[in-house]
Design an enzyme around this catalytic site. Structure first.
Site, PDB file in Angstrom:
ATOM      1  N   LYS A 174       0.881  -1.169   0.147  1.00  0.00           N
ATOM      2  CA  LYS A 174      -0.058   0.080  -0.046  1.00  0.00           C
ATOM      3  C   LYS A 174       0.806   1.326   0.100  1.00  0.00           C
ATOM      4  O   LYS A 174       0.413   2.469   0.526  1.00  0.00           O
ATOM      5  CB  LYS A 174      -1.187  -0.161   1.367  1.00  0.00           C
ATOM      6  CG  LYS A 174      -1.862  -1.021   1.467  1.00  0.00           C
ATOM      7  CD  LYS A 174      -2.442  -1.749   0.034  1.00  0.00           C
ATOM      8  CE  LYS A 174      -3.412  -1.141  -0.708  1.00  0.00           C
ATOM      9  NZ  LYS A 174      -3.613  -1.609  -1.950  1.00  0.00           N
ATOM     10  N   GLY A 205       2.238   2.467  -2.984  1.00  0.00           N
ATOM     11  CA  GLY A 205       2.414   3.056  -4.263  1.00  0.00           C
ATOM     12  C   GLY A 205       2.916   2.132  -5.135  1.00  0.00           C
ATOM     13  O   GLY A 205       3.309   2.617  -6.403  1.00  0.00           O
ATOM     14  N   THR A 206       3.044   0.952  -5.082  1.00  0.00           N
ATOM     15  CA  THR A 206       3.591  -0.182  -6.039  1.00  0.00           C
ATOM     16  C   THR A 206       2.889  -0.002  -7.221  1.00  0.00           C
ATOM     17  O   THR A 206       3.653   0.084  -8.297  1.00  0.00           O
ATOM     18  CB  THR A 206       3.413  -1.511  -5.463  1.00  0.00           C
ATOM     19  OG1 THR A 206       3.174  -1.507  -4.114  1.00  0.00           O
ATOM     20  CG2 THR A 206       4.330  -2.476  -5.860  1.00  0.00           C
ATOM     21  N   HIS A 213       7.117  -7.288  -2.322  1.00  0.00           N
ATOM     22  CA  HIS A 213       7.082  -6.857  -0.889  1.00  0.00           C
ATOM     23  C   HIS A 213       7.960  -7.575   0.248  1.00  0.00           C
ATOM     24  O   HIS A 213       7.723  -7.294   1.214  1.00  0.00           O
ATOM     25  CB  HIS A 213       5.731  -6.905  -0.461  1.00  0.00           C
ATOM     26  CG  HIS A 213       4.880  -5.918  -1.053  1.00  0.00           C
ATOM     27  ND1 HIS A 213       4.746  -4.663  -1.628  1.00  0.00           N
ATOM     28  CD2 HIS A 213       3.427  -6.538  -1.465  1.00  0.00           C
ATOM     29  CE1 HIS A 213       3.708  -4.399  -2.116  1.00  0.00           C
ATOM     30  NE2 HIS A 213       2.572  -5.384  -2.401  1.00  0.00           N
ATOM     31  N   SER A 241      -4.991   2.659   4.239  1.00  0.00           N
ATOM     32  CA  SER A 241      -5.252   2.053   2.912  1.00  0.00           C
ATOM     33  C   SER A 241      -5.151   0.529   2.678  1.00  0.00           C
ATOM     34  O   SER A 241      -5.921  -0.253   2.340  1.00  0.00           O
ATOM     35  CB  SER A 241      -3.651   2.345   2.037  1.00  0.00           C
ATOM     36  OG  SER A 241      -3.715   1.966   0.729  1.00  0.00           O
ATOM     37  N   PHE A 269      -3.365   9.968 -10.705  1.00  0.00           N
ATOM     38  CA  PHE A 269      -4.487   9.322  -9.928  1.00  0.00           C
ATOM     39  C   PHE A 269      -5.828   9.034 -10.993  1.00  0.00           C
ATOM     40  O   PHE A 269      -6.170   7.936 -11.188  1.00  0.00           O
ATOM     41  CB  PHE A 269      -4.904   9.827  -8.629  1.00  0.00           C
ATOM     42  CG  PHE A 269      -5.930   9.076  -8.020  1.00  0.00           C
ATOM     43  CD1 PHE A 269      -5.306   8.020  -7.106  1.00  0.00           C
ATOM     44  CD2 PHE A 269      -7.165   9.475  -7.920  1.00  0.00           C
ATOM     45  CE1 PHE A 269      -6.160   7.084  -6.354  1.00  0.00           C
ATOM     46  CE2 PHE A 269      -8.056   8.549  -7.396  1.00  0.00           C
ATOM     47  CZ  PHE A 269      -7.407   7.387  -6.657  1.00  0.00           C
ATOM     48  N   ASN A 326      -5.908   9.805 -14.189  1.00  0.00           N
ATOM     49  CA  ASN A 326      -5.814   8.923 -15.522  1.00  0.00           C
ATOM     50  C   ASN A 326      -5.388   7.497 -15.294  1.00  0.00           C
ATOM     51  O   ASN A 326      -5.760   6.785 -16.145  1.00  0.00           O
ATOM     52  CB  ASN A 326      -4.464   9.715 -16.153  1.00  0.00           C
ATOM     53  CG  ASN A 326      -4.898  11.004 -17.062  1.00  0.00           C
ATOM     54  OD1 ASN A 326      -6.065  11.158 -17.192  1.00  0.00           O
ATOM     55  ND2 ASN A 326      -4.036  11.886 -17.226  1.00  0.00           N
ATOM     56  N   GLY A 353      -5.834   8.012  -2.857  1.00  0.00           N
ATOM     57  CA  GLY A 353      -4.620   8.499  -3.548  1.00  0.00           C
ATOM     58  C   GLY A 353      -4.110   9.929  -3.019  1.00  0.00           C
ATOM     59  O   GLY A 353      -3.806  10.715  -3.534  1.00  0.00           O
TER      60      GLY A 353
HETATM   61  P1  A3P Z   1      -5.097   4.788  -0.942  1.00  0.00           P
HETATM   62  O1  A3P Z   1      -5.526   3.485  -0.642  1.00  0.00           O
HETATM   63  O2  A3P Z   1      -4.694   5.451   0.291  1.00  0.00           O
HETATM   64  O3  A3P Z   1      -5.744   5.336  -1.938  1.00  0.00           O
HETATM   65  P2  A3P Z   1       0.093  -0.301  -3.629  1.00  0.00           P
HETATM   66  O4  A3P Z   1       0.071  -0.290  -5.087  1.00  0.00           O
HETATM   67  O5  A3P Z   1       1.298  -0.344  -3.059  1.00  0.00           O
HETATM   68  O6  A3P Z   1      -0.749  -1.259  -3.150  1.00  0.00           O
HETATM   69  O7  A3P Z   1      -0.539   1.184  -3.227  1.00  0.00           O
HETATM   70  C1  A3P Z   1      -1.942   1.592  -3.285  1.00  0.00           C
HETATM   71  C2  A3P Z   1      -1.933   2.969  -2.896  1.00  0.00           C
HETATM   72  O8  A3P Z   1      -1.303   3.993  -3.783  1.00  0.00           O
HETATM   73  C3  A3P Z   1      -3.496   3.590  -2.851  1.00  0.00           C
HETATM   74  O9  A3P Z   1      -3.773   4.276  -1.554  1.00  0.00           O
HETATM   75  C4  A3P Z   1      -3.571   4.020  -4.257  1.00  0.00           C
HETATM   76  O10 A3P Z   1      -4.830   4.940  -4.422  1.00  0.00           O
HETATM   77  C5  A3P Z   1      -2.157   4.653  -3.966  1.00  0.00           C
HETATM   78  N1  A3P Z   1      -2.093   5.309  -5.384  1.00  0.00           N
HETATM   79  C6  A3P Z   1      -1.691   4.335  -6.755  1.00  0.00           C
HETATM   80  N2  A3P Z   1      -1.515   5.154  -7.854  1.00  0.00           N
HETATM   81  C7  A3P Z   1      -1.646   6.491  -7.514  1.00  0.00           C
HETATM   82  C8  A3P Z   1      -1.425   7.659  -7.943  1.00  0.00           C
HETATM   83  N3  A3P Z   1      -1.287   7.625  -9.365  1.00  0.00           N
HETATM   84  N4  A3P Z   1      -1.503   8.799  -7.263  1.00  0.00           N
HETATM   85  C9  A3P Z   1      -1.769   8.968  -6.019  1.00  0.00           C
HETATM   86  N5  A3P Z   1      -2.037   7.537  -5.128  1.00  0.00           N
HETATM   87  C10 A3P Z   1      -2.006   6.684  -5.968  1.00  0.00           C
END
Ligand code: A3P
Length: 303
Positions: A55, A57-58, A110, A140, A231, A233, A261
């Site tokens: 969670k 931003g992978t 991870h 998240s 986010f 797009n 996001g």
């Molecule tokens: P939230 O649940 O807080 O919205 P991962 O890919 O590691 O599982 O992380 C997912 C998190 O990254 C989610 O957070 C998701 O919305 C956020 N995320 C993914 N792409 C994003 C973007 N372009 N801009 C902002 N947040 C982003």
């Protein structure tokens, strides 16, 4: 792949957290034997590994790196899901796709540091570690546990808060994950970035990543990468938003990978007592860590 509906979901295996060498794997999608073999994977100089605690931003890095590879031309990424273009190394069967894959092999994980290919520790390949403040990670992850069928749905936020602090989740202890990876950074070609920096100034993070990878992009190409990684797009891009991941893994009726996001959503969930508790644990664990985090969007102005 079809959108999720109760008719086409198929059977959901009985996923469970299974401890392996002090790290929780998920039965059904991870195999301890295969994870142990990762250490022996032959690493090429061109390999790129993105490492995150869940969670953090992978999915965002998958999109950014896919786009950097094609110099921002999103049409060149339309033929494949980012999750397939840049897959997880810990998933069952991933080694088969690794050995013979053409360069550059870009992967996400991870896993804790101890499971990684030995070659990486000898400065072969490159590692990008993405960190996110643990309060937003926790929120998240709470939502993700309701959405991902391979993770147990939490009873409530309070019980998930406890599980997270105890490291009783996939990824284990957030503090251990980041500190261990960071403490070994000199052994690797290592770039540390944060989710919050990407929210604050995505363009400069894209430039830092490109330069770390030795890719020279024109200002227009950098701009294209940034535009297709916002986010909004990404949420509308079926290759990037994970909506096509089968619903026996993600229950698309229960949530979305691109959820909010933002920075500071934890304020909508934490009680004062929970906040004080996490602050205290953070202080105890992170006092020697050289970087701080942005905890709230109002901090963006001052940082
Ligand atoms: P939230 O649940 O807080 O919205 P991962 O890919 O590691 O599982 O992380 C997912 C998190 O990254 C989610 O957070 C998701 O919305 C956020 N995320 C993914 N792409 C994003 C973007 N372009 N801009 C902002 N947040 C982003």
């Amino acid at each position: 792949m079809a959108e999720c509906s109760s008719q086409n979901c198929g059977e959901t295996p009985d996923y469970k957290l299974v401890p392996h060498r002090g790290f929780n794997l998920i039965s059904g999608i991870h195999s301890p034997e295969e994870v142990d073999k990762i250490q022996n994977w032959e690493i090429r100089d061109s390999d790129i590994f993105v490492i995150t605690y869940p969670k953090s931003g992978t999915i965002w890095l998958q999109q950014i790196l896919s786009l950097i590879e094609v110099k921002g031309d999103v049409t060149a990424t339309n033929d494949q899901l980012t999750s397939e273009r840049i897959p997880w190394i810990e998933l069952i069967g991933s080694h088969k796709r690794f050995d013979s894959a053409p360069s550059p092999r870009i992967r996400v994980s991870h896993l804790q540091y101890k499971f990684m290919p030995l070659g990486l520790k000898n400065k072969k390949g490159k590692v990008i570690y993405v960190a996110r403040n643990p309060k937003d990670v926790l929120v998240s992850y709470f939502h993700f546990h309701k959405y991902a069928t391979m993770l147990e749905t939490p009873k409530d936020f309070e019980s998930f808060f406890e599980n997270f602090l105890e490291g009783n989740v996939y990824g284990n202890c957030w503090f251990e994950h980041i500190k261990t990876w960071f403490s070994h950074k000199e052994e690797m070609n290592f770039l540390y970035i944060t989710y919050e920096e990407m929210i604050k100034d995505l363009q400069s993070v894209v430039e830092r990543i490109s330069s770390f990878l030795g890719k020279s992009l024109t200002p227009q190409q950098v701009n294209d990468v940034v535009q297709h990684s916002t986010f909004k797009n990404m949420k509308n891009n079926p290759q990037a938003n994970y909506k096509l991941v089968p619903c026996n893994l993600l229950n698309h009726q229960q949530g979305s990978f691109l959820r909010k996001g933002t920075i500071g959503d934890w304020k909508n969930y934490f009680t004062v007592a929970q906040n004080e508790r996490l602050d205290k644990v953070y202080q105890q664990n992170m006092q020697d860590f050289p970087f701080s985090f942005i905890w709230d969007t109002s901090d963006l102005i001052t940082s």
